[in-house]
Design a protein around this motif. Structure first.
Motif, mmCIF file in Angstrom:
data_model
loop_
_atom_site.group_PDB
_atom_site.id
_atom_site.type_symbol
_atom_site.label_atom_id
_atom_site.label_comp_id
_atom_site.label_asym_id
_atom_site.label_seq_id
_atom_site.Cartn_x
_atom_site.Cartn_y
_atom_site.Cartn_z
ATOM 1 N N VAL A 1 32.547 -64.398 6.029
ATOM 2 C CA VAL A 1 33.741 -64.808 5.297
ATOM 3 C C VAL A 1 33.885 -63.834 4.136
ATOM 4 O O VAL A 1 32.903 -63.516 3.464
ATOM 5 C CB VAL A 1 33.588 -66.260 4.768
ATOM 6 N N ASP A 2 35.103 -63.345 3.909
ATOM 7 C CA ASP A 2 35.307 -62.358 2.845
ATOM 8 C C ASP A 2 35.000 -62.930 1.468
ATOM 9 O O ASP A 2 34.352 -62.282 0.654
ATOM 10 C CB ASP A 2 36.739 -61.818 2.874
ATOM 11 N N TYR A 3 35.468 -64.146 1.200
ATOM 12 C CA TYR A 3 35.271 -64.754 -0.117
ATOM 13 C C TYR A 3 35.155 -66.259 -0.012
ATOM 14 O O TYR A 3 35.801 -66.880 0.813
ATOM 15 C CB TYR A 3 36.450 -64.450 -1.048
ATOM 16 N N LEU A 4 34.342 -66.835 -0.888
ATOM 17 C CA LEU A 4 34.298 -68.281 -1.095
ATOM 18 C C LEU A 4 34.617 -68.547 -2.552
ATOM 19 O O LEU A 4 34.195 -67.801 -3.439
ATOM 20 C CB LEU A 4 32.914 -68.849 -0.788
ATOM 21 N N LEU A 5 35.344 -69.604 -2.812
ATOM 22 C CA LEU A 5 35.601 -70.071 -4.169
ATOM 23 C C LEU A 5 34.790 -71.345 -4.334
ATOM 24 O O LEU A 5 34.935 -72.281 -3.546
ATOM 25 C CB LEU A 5 37.092 -70.360 -4.369
ATOM 26 N N VAL A 6 33.904 -71.367 -5.328
ATOM 27 C CA VAL A 6 33.048 -72.533 -5.522
ATOM 28 C C VAL A 6 33.161 -73.057 -6.944
ATOM 29 O O VAL A 6 33.395 -72.295 -7.891
ATOM 30 C CB VAL A 6 31.567 -72.238 -5.188
ATOM 31 N N SER A 7 33.015 -74.357 -7.077
ATOM 32 C CA SER A 7 32.998 -75.027 -8.371
ATOM 33 C C SER A 7 31.541 -75.300 -8.732
ATOM 34 O O SER A 7 30.769 -75.790 -7.906
ATOM 35 C CB SER A 7 33.778 -76.341 -8.273
ATOM 36 N N VAL A 8 31.169 -74.974 -9.970
ATOM 37 C CA VAL A 8 29.778 -75.101 -10.404
ATOM 38 C C VAL A 8 29.711 -75.965 -11.663
ATOM 39 O O VAL A 8 30.483 -75.771 -12.604
ATOM 40 C CB VAL A 8 29.167 -73.703 -10.684
ATOM 41 N N LEU A 9 28.783 -76.914 -11.667
ATOM 42 C CA LEU A 9 28.548 -77.761 -12.831
ATOM 43 C C LEU A 9 27.044 -77.797 -13.072
ATOM 44 O O LEU A 9 26.268 -78.081 -12.146
ATOM 45 C CB LEU A 9 29.083 -79.178 -12.596
ATOM 46 N N ASP A 10 26.646 -77.475 -14.268
ATOM 47 C CA ASP A 10 25.221 -77.448 -14.636
ATOM 48 C C ASP A 10 24.391 -76.581 -13.689
ATOM 49 O O ASP A 10 23.292 -76.955 -13.264
ATOM 50 C CB ASP A 10 24.634 -78.867 -14.700
ATOM 51 N N GLY A 11 24.951 -75.438 -13.285
ATOM 52 C CA GLY A 11 24.231 -74.501 -12.441
ATOM 53 C C GLY A 11 24.179 -74.878 -10.955
ATOM 54 O O GLY A 11 23.530 -74.201 -10.189
ATOM 55 N N GLN A 12 24.849 -75.946 -10.563
ATOM 56 C CA GLN A 12 24.812 -76.404 -9.176
ATOM 57 C C GLN A 12 26.202 -76.304 -8.560
ATOM 58 O O GLN A 12 27.199 -76.729 -9.167
ATOM 59 C CB GLN A 12 24.359 -77.878 -9.092
ATOM 60 N N LEU B 1 43.586 -60.736 -2.594
ATOM 61 C CA LEU B 1 43.085 -60.707 -3.967
ATOM 62 C C LEU B 1 44.144 -60.327 -4.997
ATOM 63 O O LEU B 1 43.876 -60.365 -6.188
ATOM 64 C CB LEU B 1 41.921 -59.712 -4.078
ATOM 65 N N GLN B 2 45.321 -59.962 -4.538
ATOM 66 C CA GLN B 2 46.373 -59.543 -5.457
ATOM 67 C C GLN B 2 46.581 -60.613 -6.527
ATOM 68 O O GLN B 2 46.845 -61.765 -6.232
ATOM 69 C CB GLN B 2 47.651 -59.306 -4.663
ATOM 70 N N ARG B 3 46.385 -60.231 -7.775
ATOM 71 C CA ARG B 3 46.508 -61.105 -8.953
ATOM 72 C C ARG B 3 45.589 -62.334 -8.853
ATOM 73 O O ARG B 3 45.785 -63.317 -9.550
ATOM 74 C CB ARG B 3 47.953 -61.550 -9.165
ATOM 75 N N LYS B 4 44.623 -62.318 -7.939
ATOM 76 C CA LYS B 4 43.698 -63.441 -7.702
ATOM 77 C C LYS B 4 44.440 -64.755 -7.429
ATOM 78 O O LYS B 4 43.901 -65.836 -7.579
ATOM 79 C CB LYS B 4 42.714 -63.584 -8.861
ATOM 80 N N GLN B 5 45.686 -64.637 -7.001
ATOM 81 C CA GLN B 5 46.534 -65.799 -6.759
ATOM 82 C C GLN B 5 45.953 -66.715 -5.691
ATOM 83 O O GLN B 5 46.057 -67.932 -5.783
ATOM 84 C CB GLN B 5 47.941 -65.348 -6.343
ATOM 85 N N ILE B 6 45.303 -66.150 -4.694
ATOM 86 C CA ILE B 6 44.735 -66.963 -3.614
ATOM 87 C C ILE B 6 43.747 -67.991 -4.150
ATOM 88 O O ILE B 6 43.681 -69.121 -3.685
ATOM 89 C CB ILE B 6 44.082 -66.068 -2.525
ATOM 90 N N PHE B 7 42.995 -67.610 -5.175
ATOM 91 C CA PHE B 7 42.000 -68.521 -5.727
ATOM 92 C C PHE B 7 42.658 -69.607 -6.574
ATOM 93 O O PHE B 7 42.261 -70.773 -6.521
ATOM 94 C CB PHE B 7 40.952 -67.749 -6.518
ATOM 95 N N VAL B 8 43.674 -69.244 -7.318
ATOM 96 C CA VAL B 8 44.414 -70.231 -8.113
ATOM 97 C C VAL B 8 45.081 -71.238 -7.173
ATOM 98 O O VAL B 8 45.024 -72.449 -7.392
ATOM 99 C CB VAL B 8 45.466 -69.534 -9.010
ATOM 100 N N ASP B 9 45.678 -70.734 -6.098
ATOM 101 C CA ASP B 9 46.351 -71.610 -5.140
ATOM 102 C C ASP B 9 45.375 -72.520 -4.390
ATOM 103 O O ASP B 9 45.780 -73.537 -3.835
ATOM 104 C CB ASP B 9 47.142 -70.782 -4.126
ATOM 105 N N SER B 10 44.105 -72.163 -4.367
ATOM 106 C CA SER B 10 43.102 -72.937 -3.633
ATOM 107 C C SER B 10 42.371 -73.969 -4.481
ATOM 108 O O SER B 10 41.585 -74.749 -3.953
ATOM 109 C CB SER B 10 42.059 -71.990 -3.022
ATOM 110 N N LEU B 11 42.608 -73.979 -5.776
ATOM 111 C CA LEU B 11 41.873 -74.898 -6.661
ATOM 112 C C LEU B 11 41.936 -76.348 -6.202
ATOM 113 O O LEU B 11 40.944 -77.058 -6.243
ATOM 114 C CB LEU B 11 42.399 -74.792 -8.090
ATOM 115 N N HIS B 12 43.104 -76.793 -5.757
ATOM 116 C CA HIS B 12 43.249 -78.196 -5.354
ATOM 117 C C HIS B 12 42.412 -78.543 -4.124
ATOM 118 O O HIS B 12 42.189 -79.717 -3.830
ATOM 119 C CB HIS B 12 44.724 -78.527 -5.118
#
Length: 121
Positions: free
Chosen positions: A105-116, A70-81
């Motif tokens: 799982v410790d964390y999931l990164l999810v993309s949301v559009l119109d609440g879905q 989670l340091q600087r939340k870099q893991i999530f930025v690096d996972s966007l692609h």
């Protein structure tokens, strides 16, 4: 070769002049600036302190501490692609501690559009 790479945020191999007894007594995590949260189940007053270990046939270093990830939340930025269906303008949500059959799982990164949550597109 030690299987532990980082202990309480310190590189085990590069830290020859470190007072390891004091490091273990302090149980301090430099990533959270507090006592290491990973404790022994049988003795919760003792922090484990392991951030990175060597694993596999090639003994590659693997980060196992979610706070380090989670340091600087870099893991999530690096996972966007890796997010399928994510486009600029979609909301991003970080979901902690998701239970799965056989563990969590410790964390999931999810993309949301119109609440879905967008799983595939």
């Amino acid at each position: 070769m030690s299987k532990i790479v980082d202990l309480f945020g310190m590189d085990v191999a590069a830290s020859k002049d470190v007072n390891w007894k004091q490091v273990v007594v302090d149980q301090w995590c430099p990533y959270t600036n507090s006592r290491c949260f990973k404790v022994r189940k049988s003795r919760p007053e003792i922090s484990i302190g392991t951030c990175t270990v060597r694993h596999g046939r090639k003994a590659r270093p693997i980060v196992i501490c979610p706070k380090r990830l989670l340091q600087r939340k870099q893991i999530f930025v690096d996972s966007l692609h890796l997010l399928r269906g994510h486009y600029p303008g979609n909301e991003l949500h970080i979901v902690p501690e998701v239970a799965l059959p056989g563990g969590s799982v410790d964390y999931l990164l999810v993309s949301v559009l119109d609440g879905q949550i967008l799983l595939r597109r």
